[in-house]
Structures are given as structure tokens and as C-alpha cells.
Design an enzyme around this catalytic site. Structure first.
Site, mmCIF file in Angstrom:
data_model
loop_
_atom_site.group_PDB
_atom_site.id
_atom_site.type_symbol
_atom_site.label_atom_id
_atom_site.label_comp_id
_atom_site.label_asym_id
_atom_site.label_seq_id
_atom_site.Cartn_x
_atom_site.Cartn_y
_atom_site.Cartn_z
ATOM 1 N N SER A 89 21.717 -1.503 3.930
ATOM 2 C CA SER A 89 22.216 -1.349 5.294
ATOM 3 C C SER A 89 21.162 -0.912 6.308
ATOM 4 O O SER A 89 21.369 -1.056 7.504
ATOM 5 C CB SER A 89 23.400 -0.381 5.325
ATOM 6 O OG SER A 89 22.980 0.932 5.033
ATOM 7 N N LYS A 138 21.816 6.489 8.325
ATOM 8 C CA LYS A 138 22.118 5.531 9.394
ATOM 9 C C LYS A 138 21.372 5.932 10.660
ATOM 10 O O LYS A 138 20.803 7.017 10.763
ATOM 11 C CB LYS A 138 23.626 5.512 9.707
ATOM 12 C CG LYS A 138 24.506 5.111 8.551
ATOM 13 C CD LYS A 138 24.432 3.625 8.279
ATOM 14 C CE LYS A 138 25.325 3.245 7.137
ATOM 15 N NZ LYS A 138 24.621 3.023 5.895
#
Length: 161
Positions: free
Chosen positions: A83, A120
Site C-alpha cells: 500500500s 500511511k
């Protein structure tokens, strides 16, 4: 919830929506940071056309001093997943995370969402969310009542090829 000494070296955390795991590797301290000196060449390596190599070597570089700014507030985690590939964080990358750096808009962070750890990009505008750097994964919007803690700011990623 914060990463504490009670977590073992190979503790695995996962977030159920985004298949991204963060494995706690360890805390950095002055006692366990022996100097590691590597040769450092003055001439840059060109990624395009070849350039004649230089025989000039700058003084050796200590990777600990180059990568770790605040040893007392720094820890290592291993990323797992795709990701964050757009940021150069590959599967199995070792992330250097500094708890003393205040995260800002667009910082890459290790965060705990309801006790699950993720890596993230932090977005503060227009609405706070944690965004992957891979268009195949959706952002994580922080909803009212969710427990969010920014554990630290990622300062470097070490990837093996």
C-alpha cells in the site's frame, strides 16, 4: 496504545481493511548503536547515462548518524504489503520511525487505529485521513469515536532488492 517494551521483536500488527502489517523490530538506544562506517564516494551515481568513476572517496559515513536523528525516540518496524509502494516503501522494508518529530500534513506515519498499527500518509485537509501511496488501496477516514494515535513519523525506509 503505543509500542512498548513488552512487545516482542516479531510482534505482528494488521489492519483488516488494508493488508498492511507493521512488525516491531526494536527500539534504538545509544548503547546498541555501534558505529558502522561505510565508504562514501564523492562522485554521485547517475541513474541515466554512465559517467566516469571518480577515485576520490569522502570520509566514511556512519549509517546510524546519517539515518537516525534522535536515538532515544527512534524505533524500527518492518513494513509488509504494497500500500505504500508509491513512497518507495516496499514489502519487507525496514522503517525508521521517530516519535519526537511532530507529524504534519503529508507526513508518512505509523499510526494506531483502534489498536491496529498501519503505515500511511497523514492527510489533515480537507478531512483527516490516512492515505496509502498506491491507487489500488482506499484511504482510511477517521470516524467519530475511533481511537487514532500517531505513534511516530517515518524518516527513512531501508529496502532490499
Amino acid at each position: 496504545m503505543t509500542l512498548q517494551k513488552r512487545h516482542l521483536k516479531y510482534t505482528v500488527y494488521k489492519y483488516s481493511i488494508i493488508p498492511m502489517k507493521v512488525n516491531y523490530i526494536g527500539k534504538i538506544s545509544e548503547e546498541n548503536l555501534p558505529a558502522i562506517f561505510m565508504p562514501y564516494f564523492l562522485e554521485p551515481v547517475h541513474a541515466g547515462f554512465p559517467s566516469p568513476a571518480s577515485d576520490y572517496i569522502e570520509s566514511p559515513i556512519d549509517l546510524n548518524k546519517h539515518l537516525i536523528k534522535n536515538g532515544a525516540a527512534t524505533f524500527l518496524v518492518r513494513a509488509q504489503g504494497q500500500s505504500m509502494i508509491g513512497s518507495g516503501i516496499t514489502d519487507q522494508a525496514v522503517l525508521i520511525v521517530d516519535r519526537s518529530i511532530k507529524p504534519t500534513h503529508n507526513s508518512i506515519v505509523v499510526a494506531s487505529i483502534d489498536g491496529e498499527f498501519v503505515c500511511k500518509r497523514l492527510k489533515l485537509k480537507p478531512k483527516m485521513c490516512l492515505v496509502p501511496d498506491n491507487p489500488d488501496y482506499p484511504p482510511i477516514f477517521i470516524n467519530h469515536g475511533q481511537d487514532l494515535e500517531i505513534v511516530g513519523t517515518v524518516t527513512a525506509a531501508i529496502n532490499k532488492f
